[in-house]
Scaffold this motif. Structure first.
Motif, PDB file in Angstrom:
ATOM      1  N   ASN A 501       0.835  -1.207   0.000  1.00 34.15           N
ATOM      2  CA  ASN A 501       0.000   0.000   0.000  1.00 34.15           C
ATOM      3  C   ASN A 501       0.866   1.252   0.000  1.00 34.15           C
ATOM      4  OD1 ASN A 501      -2.400  -1.427  -0.008  1.00 34.15           O
ATOM      5  ND2 ASN A 501      -2.563  -1.486   2.229  1.00 34.15           N
ATOM      6  N   ASP A 502       1.905   1.247   0.822  1.00 30.13           N
ATOM      7  CA  ASP A 502       2.779   2.421   0.886  1.00 30.13           C
ATOM      8  C   ASP A 502       3.546   2.602  -0.421  1.00 30.13           C
ATOM      9  OD1 ASP A 502       1.926   2.922   3.432  1.00 30.13           O
ATOM     10  OD2 ASP A 502       3.646   2.012   4.426  1.00 30.13           O
ATOM     11  N   ARG A 504       2.626   1.648  -3.388  1.00 31.34           N
ATOM     12  CA  ARG A 504       1.686   2.093  -4.429  1.00 31.34           C
ATOM     13  C   ARG A 504       1.434   3.593  -4.308  1.00 31.34           C
ATOM     14  NH1 ARG A 504       0.193   2.144  -8.872  1.00 31.34           N
ATOM     15  NH2 ARG A 504      -1.401   0.905  -9.876  1.00 31.34           N
ATOM     16  N   GLU A 505       1.360   4.077  -3.076  1.00 29.19           N
ATOM     17  CA  GLU A 505       1.128   5.505  -2.853  1.00 29.19           C
ATOM     18  C   GLU A 505       2.371   6.319  -3.212  1.00 29.19           C
ATOM     19  OE1 GLU A 505       0.036   8.525   0.862  1.00 29.19           O
ATOM     20  OE2 GLU A 505      -0.336   6.364   1.034  1.00 29.19           O
ATOM     21  N   ALA A 508       2.844   6.593  -7.151  1.00 34.60           N
ATOM     22  CA  ALA A 508       1.584   6.788  -7.878  1.00 34.60           C
ATOM     23  C   ALA A 508       1.804   7.356  -9.272  1.00 34.60           C
ATOM     24  CB  ALA A 508       0.658   7.703  -7.076  1.00 34.60           C
TER      25      ALA A 508
END
Length: 538
Positions: A501-502, A504-505, A508
């Motif tokens: 998740n981190d 991917r952020e 971005a």
């Protein structure tokens, strides 16, 4: 470790180093001069002391002994003083040569793929084997050069008293200083040359056992311990053979010294009776061989050291001569307003004659996560190395736009502070920039965190923390295009999900190529590119 590289002659390597180091030949000449003066002081001390004792027994006027007394003191002090200065010159030169060779070795490694080989053996090459240049200078070239000059000078001086005795002394010196060391070197050559690679093999096994200690203990696997014992036994036998040869050589040198003394005594007595040699000179020509042969006792070990040093420098030469692959720079490309990866109909591989894959097409645009999948050995890591510029493409077109950051699944964490580990991404990064990168990577940044020591290979960090520390290196360097190699490998499900998740952020807007076997990574990827196991050309 077998390195496919042409053999570099060790003496050519030594000459190259002497050419690269300023004032090296002058320093070596000064070392030889001081060594000669130190050794000759020891020989002269014996001869002059013998003359002084015998002359004093004749009870001449005291003033006739003054010069000899002063010379005895001068030789006694000079032997230590000259040896000290010789050590200063020779070790300074050896350390400078070693520094240059070590830097050249590191530079060569940075431009090859040898870093992927057995770490233990490679460590021996860049540490112990590089240090062999010091042995060449201090323990091989210097002793032989010095001993040769001292033997010639002593022979000439003895010849002024008795030519036959000088001839016998010279022949005995040749036997003890040339013939015996050469025979000893020949007798132990195989053992001496085997010592160097055997030590590398031993280090490689020790590194393997250290890395896999937990698994070996859990499965009660003793195979690597047995392998270690076998290599250690080989090393012990080689050392024993070399030591035995040195013992026999030392005995032969003692015999040569004894023969020289008896020769001098026999011819000397005859010449004294004939009136061509004084009784005082007889003491000089009989005692001098003892001191001269003491100078020659180190030459057998010097000859054996020369064999070992040659083997070690051969191994270093294999690294220096390994063909460079690609740019040798893990950061390919330059800053771009349109970062991305374009690989079109490319052939990739480590050897031009054996491509791993052909016809590879991979395109990654900003904001895309492209998952590169396939079985082990199908060429995923080879493709990543080609994109980063570590190896050249063997055909087709490879374009990298923007600076590239690589997150390896086993990114090395050094046993130093968090600050210095992150600065690998940007050596000029400030503390504020490092803290910002750590924060963005998801690592807590309390006061004093930058000075925290993380332990050998990050032993003081969890698996997730070590991975985030590696991410911080890329963030602090401002990388525009990312290549992630198994980012979730060896992480538990919860930690892996949080990391994904981190990531991917954080990426971005960046083009990201992800090498993975993890279904969770494939699920969040924009698209997948699957490489099959079919070898190139089939």
């Amino acid at each position: 470790m077998t390195v496919a590289a042409p053999r570099r002659n060790q003496w050519r390597l030594v000459r190259e180093l002497f050419d690269d180091v300023p004032w090296s030949r002058t320093s070596f000449a000064m070392s030889v001069l001081c060594s000669v003066l130190a050794s000759f002081s020891a020989v002269a001390l014996m001869g002059i002391a013998g003359w002084l004792i015998n002359r004093a027994a004749e009870q001449p006027p005291v003033m006739h002994l003054t010069a000899a007394t002063v010379l005895v003191r001068a030789c006694g002090l000079g032997r230590g003083a000259f040896r000290y200065v010789e050590r200063l010159f020779s070790h300074d030169l050896a350390l400078r040569l070693q520094s240059v060779l070590r830097l050249r070795t590191y530079d060569a490694l940075a431009h090859t793929t040898l870093l992927s080989r057995r770490r233990g053996d490679l460590l021996v090459r860049i540490v112990s084997d590089v240090e062999a240049i010091m042995d060449v200078v201090v323990r091989v070239l210097l002793p032989f050069a010095s001993a040769g000059i001292v033997v010639m000078a002593t022979t000439i001086i003895i010849a002024t008293m008795s030519v036959p005795i000088a001839a016998g002394l010279f022949l005995s010196a040749l036997a003890a200083g040339v013939a015996v060391p050469l025979l000893a070197r020949t007798a132990s050559r195989a053992a001496d040359r085997a010592l160097i690679p055997t030590r590398g093999e031993l280090a490689g096994i020790v590194a393997e056992i250290n890395d896999a200690a937990t698994d070996l203990a859990a499965y009660e696997d003793t195979s690597r311990i047995r392998a270690l014992q076998e290599v250690d036994e080989q090393l012990r036998r080689a050392e024993e053979r070399a030591a035995a040869v040195r013992g026999f050589a030392a005995a032969a040198q003692v015999v040569a010294a004894g023969v020289a003394v008896l020769w001098s005594l026999g011819f000397g007595i005859a010449q004294v009776e004939a009136g061509t040699l004084s009784r005082v000179e007889l003491a000089v020509v009989v005692l001098t061989p003892l001191a001269l042969h003491e100078v020659l006792t180190t030459l057998t070990q010097a000859a054996q050291t020369g064999t070992r040093a040659a083997a070690a420098l051969d191994r270093v030469g294999q690294i220096l001569d390994a063909p460079p692959l690609g740019q040798g720079d893990a950061v390919a490309g330059s800053p771009s307003e349109d970062p991305g990866i374009s690989v079109t109909d490319a052939s990739i591989g480590w050897s031009p004659d054996e491509p791993v894959r052909t016809g590879v097409d991979v395109h990654v645009a900003p904001g895309e996560w492209v998952a590169l999948t396939g079985p082990s050995g199908c060429g995923k890591t080879t493709l990543a190395a080609t994109i980063m510029g570590l190896i050249p493409s063997l055909g087709g077109h490879v374009e990298v736009r923007g600076t590239v950051g690589y997150l390896a699944q086993d990114a090395h964490v050094f046993n130093t502070s968090i600050r210095e580990n992150v600065q690998i991404g940007d050596r000029d990064a400030t503390d504020d920039q490092i803290l910002d990168a750590l924060s963005r990577a998801g690592l807590a940044t309390p006061a004093g965190v930058l000075d925290r020591i993380v332990g050998e290979e990050g032993s003081m960090l969890s698996g997730g923390e070590a991975r985030r520390l590696a991410i911080a290196r890329l963030l602090v360097g401002g990388r525009q295009t990312w290549i992630l190699d198994e980012p979730t490998e060896h992480l538990d499900t919860e930690t892996a999900a949080a990391l994904l998740n981190d990531l991917r952020e954080l990426t971005a807007d960046a083009p990201v190529l992800v090498i993975t076997h993890d279904p969770a990574v494939m699920q969040i990827a924009s698209r997948q590119i699957a490489l099959d196991a079919t070898p190139a050309g089939e």
